[in-house]
Design an enzyme around this catalytic site. Structure first.
Site, PDB file in Angstrom:
ATOM      1  N   LYS A 200       0.489  -1.181   0.001  1.00 24.60           N
ATOM      2  CA  LYS A 200      -0.390   0.150   0.019  1.00 24.60           C
ATOM      3  C   LYS A 200       0.466   1.390   0.241  1.00 24.60           C
ATOM      4  O   LYS A 200       0.836   2.351  -0.511  1.00 24.60           O
ATOM      5  CB  LYS A 200      -1.263   0.027   1.164  1.00 24.60           C
ATOM      6  CG  LYS A 200      -1.825   0.921   1.693  1.00 24.60           C
ATOM      7  CD  LYS A 200      -2.883   1.042   2.378  1.00 24.60           C
ATOM      8  CE  LYS A 200      -2.442   0.394   3.584  1.00 24.60           C
ATOM      9  NZ  LYS A 200      -2.236   2.195   4.839  1.00 24.60           N
TER      10      LYS A 200
ATOM     11  N   GLY B 261      -5.514   7.628   5.437  1.00 24.94           N
ATOM     12  CA  GLY B 261      -4.969   9.014   6.067  1.00 24.94           C
ATOM     13  C   GLY B 261      -4.122   8.893   4.877  1.00 24.94           C
ATOM     14  O   GLY B 261      -3.742  10.062   5.150  1.00 24.94           O
TER      15      GLY B 261
ATOM     16  N   SER C 107       5.638  10.739   9.103  1.00 24.58           N
ATOM     17  CA  SER C 107       6.696  10.801   7.634  1.00 24.58           C
ATOM     18  C   SER C 107       6.354  11.318   6.385  1.00 24.58           C
ATOM     19  O   SER C 107       6.477  11.262   5.476  1.00 24.58           O
ATOM     20  CB  SER C 107       7.221   9.042   7.593  1.00 24.58           C
ATOM     21  OG  SER C 107       6.228   7.932   7.404  1.00 24.58           O
ATOM     22  N   GLN C 108       4.553  10.753   6.479  1.00 26.31           N
ATOM     23  CA  GLN C 108       3.543  10.527   5.666  1.00 26.31           C
ATOM     24  C   GLN C 108       3.652  12.695   4.742  1.00 26.31           C
ATOM     25  O   GLN C 108       4.050  12.461   3.576  1.00 26.31           O
ATOM     26  CB  GLN C 108       1.932  10.428   5.882  1.00 26.31           C
ATOM     27  CG  GLN C 108       1.699   8.843   5.987  1.00 26.31           C
ATOM     28  CD  GLN C 108       0.764   7.806   6.653  1.00 26.31           C
ATOM     29  OE1 GLN C 108      -0.363   8.944   6.392  1.00 26.31           O
ATOM     30  NE2 GLN C 108       0.745   6.975   6.802  1.00 26.31           N
TER      31      GLN C 108
ATOM     32  N   ASP D  46       4.003   0.325  12.329  1.00 30.87           N
ATOM     33  CA  ASP D  46       2.570   0.111  12.001  1.00 30.87           C
ATOM     34  C   ASP D  46       2.693  -2.080  12.440  1.00 30.87           C
ATOM     35  O   ASP D  46       1.568  -2.519  12.325  1.00 30.87           O
ATOM     36  CB  ASP D  46       2.377  -0.416  10.025  1.00 30.87           C
ATOM     37  CG  ASP D  46       2.040   1.455   9.909  1.00 30.87           C
ATOM     38  OD1 ASP D  46       0.994   1.786  10.823  1.00 30.87           O
ATOM     39  OD2 ASP D  46       2.248   1.487   9.022  1.00 30.87           O
TER      40      ASP D  46
ATOM     41  N   LYS E 115      -3.718   7.060  14.208  1.00 30.01           N
ATOM     42  CA  LYS E 115      -3.515   6.408  13.199  1.00 30.01           C
ATOM     43  C   LYS E 115      -5.353   6.108  13.302  1.00 30.01           C
ATOM     44  O   LYS E 115      -6.213   6.744  13.338  1.00 30.01           O
ATOM     45  CB  LYS E 115      -2.984   4.817  13.493  1.00 30.01           C
ATOM     46  CG  LYS E 115      -1.505   5.345  13.207  1.00 30.01           C
ATOM     47  CD  LYS E 115      -1.196   4.802  11.965  1.00 30.01           C
ATOM     48  CE  LYS E 115       0.259   5.271  12.256  1.00 30.01           C
ATOM     49  NZ  LYS E 115       0.637   5.519  10.508  1.00 30.01           N
TER      50      LYS E 115
ATOM     51  N   ARG F  17      -5.730  -2.672  11.463  1.00 24.96           N
ATOM     52  CA  ARG F  17      -4.483  -3.475  11.747  1.00 24.96           C
ATOM     53  C   ARG F  17      -4.706  -4.424  12.750  1.00 24.96           C
ATOM     54  O   ARG F  17      -4.182  -5.514  13.748  1.00 24.96           O
ATOM     55  CB  ARG F  17      -3.362  -2.854  12.059  1.00 24.96           C
ATOM     56  CG  ARG F  17      -3.436  -2.435  10.466  1.00 24.96           C
ATOM     57  CD  ARG F  17      -1.565  -2.245  11.155  1.00 24.96           C
ATOM     58  NE  ARG F  17      -1.244  -1.487   9.435  1.00 24.96           N
ATOM     59  CZ  ARG F  17      -1.061  -1.811   8.813  1.00 24.96           C
ATOM     60  NH1 ARG F  17      -0.762  -2.797   7.679  1.00 24.96           N
ATOM     61  NH2 ARG F  17      -0.700  -0.687   7.432  1.00 24.96           N
TER      62      ARG F  17
ATOM     63  N   LYS G  45      -9.565  -2.296   3.819  1.00 26.33           N
ATOM     64  CA  LYS G  45      -8.570  -0.830   3.445  1.00 26.33           C
ATOM     65  C   LYS G  45      -7.355  -0.995   3.212  1.00 26.33           C
ATOM     66  O   LYS G  45      -6.445  -0.879   2.818  1.00 26.33           O
ATOM     67  CB  LYS G  45      -8.574  -0.547   5.478  1.00 26.33           C
ATOM     68  CG  LYS G  45      -7.584   1.037   5.351  1.00 26.33           C
ATOM     69  CD  LYS G  45      -7.242   1.597   6.824  1.00 26.33           C
ATOM     70  CE  LYS G  45      -7.508   3.063   6.648  1.00 26.33           C
ATOM     71  NZ  LYS G  45      -5.930   3.865   5.772  1.00 26.33           N
TER      72      LYS G  45
END
Length: 407
Positions: A22, A69, A145-146, A291, A318, A365, A389
């Protein structure tokens, strides 16, 4: 829809093909929208990547990215440089609680025109696309980091490129390096020296090529957990994976040695084998791979191991507050968990309760991290299809290796 997972025993040898990453897919989909000359193979079939694909091809003014997100952050940057186009980015109720101010302010510093439609600092946001000619911006280095990757992905299309300074200790470095490696792979020049990342502007057409997305290491984590909870000698082969992966979650190979799981690479596949068990206290800093924290915590709980997991400050923003969710669900099962805003401590548990119903909090998750427990006891997973997702075929793949699952 709730799924009941009966106490199961998996096949001695099994294999699973896992969809593309992803993380890689969403980065490459955005880059492909900016540079249509390259093609993609093995793109993730996750909801998030489908939402990303649809948003990038949509002509609508209002784009709803639901719980995605990554898409929210990457598309905020993307639409800010679409000259002459107005876009409103919105999402689910939870998405409207997830902060975006740091990224918005960085883009505004570069000249972007972005405003808030409801609450200051949170989606939905209105973006008026324009040419951005400023090229210097600073961000705190410990942010998601996104935010950083969102800026790097559009940087080559800025008139003067981008010079991004990160202030303080940098977290999630593997995800930043993944973005830069993908830029390099398509022919965009960049450098990462000290705390400064520079991306050169690009005006020329790139060489046409086909890129294959590596399979998702976060999705592989659940099989590492399954291997750890299985009988000695159990083998699970997963494809398609690279030994020199760009994904931070490839740290699983080293981490799961603590649980007696060895990993062998053979061309594009990896085989997990349960060798032995080591039940000593496990202390890990997961700032580069947050994650997989849920998977590791559940593995430790199921094996009766204590663990101290730190570097988890991003888990609070998250899909849910993952630290609170982990504490709540593990304690339902009979465990003892203490959390801070960036760490989790699990005490050794004696036995695992049966037929406990695990709440998933709209978080894929949570569903997948707790599923391997079915090798120890029967459990119920609420809202089980939340897995779509990131990994839509998760339950079918578990059944294929021997899990007993009913609706």
């Amino acid at each position: 829809m709730h799924f009941t997972l009966q106490k199961s025993k998996i096949a001695k040898q099994s294999s699973v093909e896992i969809t593309g990453s992803k993380s890689e897919s969403n980065r490459l989909l955005l880059l492909q929208a900016l540079y249509p000359e390259f093609k993609l193979e093995n793109v993730s079939n996750s909801d998030d990547s489908n939402l990303m694909t649809n948003a990038l091809s949509s002509q609508s003014e209002v784009i709803d990215i639901h719980h995605a997100g990554t898409a929210m952050r990457f598309l905020t940057a993307y639409f800010s440089i679409q000259e002459g186009r107005d876009t409103i980015l919105t999402g689910s109720k939870r998405m409207k609680e997830r902060p975006i101010k740091i990224l918005v302010e960085a883009l505004q510093e570069l000249g972007a025109d972005i405003s808030y439609e409801e609450n200051e600092g949170f989606p939905p946001i209105k973006i008026k696309g324009k040419k951005l000619n400023k090229n210097k911006v600073s961000l705190k280095a410990n942010v998601s980091s996104q935010y950083i990757s969102a800026l790097l992905l559009i940087a080559s299309k800025l008139e003067n490129g981008l010079e991004l300074t990160l202030e303080g200790e940098i977290t999630s470095i593997p995800y930043i390096k993944m973005t830069l490696s993908l830029l390099d792979e398509i022919g965009i020049e960049s450098s990462f020296e000290g705390n400064t990342i520079t991306v050169k502007p690009n005006t020329k057409k790139l060489n046409a090529k086909t890129l294959t997305v590596e399979s998702d290491w976060s999705s592989a984590s659940y099989y590492f957990s399954i291997a750890a909870l299985s009988d000695v000698g159990t083998e699970i082969t997963l494809s398609s994976y690279k030994e020199n992966s760009l994904q931070g979650d490839s740290a699983l190979v080293e981490i799961y040695k603590h649980f007696g799981v060895s990993t062998v690479f053979n061309e594009n596949a990896l085989t997990l084998k349960k060798e032995t068990s080591n039940l000593e206290l496990l202390t890990l800093d997961l700032k580069n791979a947050p994650d997989i924290a849920q998977t590791i915590a559940v593995t430790c709980f199921a094996l009766g191991m204590s663990c101290d997991l730190v570097g988890l400050h991003t888990l609070k923003i998250k899909e849910t507050d993952r630290l609170v969710a982990l504490k709540t669900e593990i304690e339902k099962l009979g465990g003892k968990v203490e959390i801070t805003d960036k760490s989790l401590h699990l005490s050794t548990s004696i036995d695992v309760k049966s037929m406990v119903s695990i709440t998933t909090y709209n978080d894929h998750r949570m569903a997948m991290a707790f599923a391997p427990l079915a090798l120890k006891t029967s459990i119920i997973i609420e809202d089980a299809m939340v897995v779509s997702k990131s990994y839509p075929t998760f339950w079918e793949d578990l059944k294929s290796i021997g899990f007993q699952i009913s609706k």
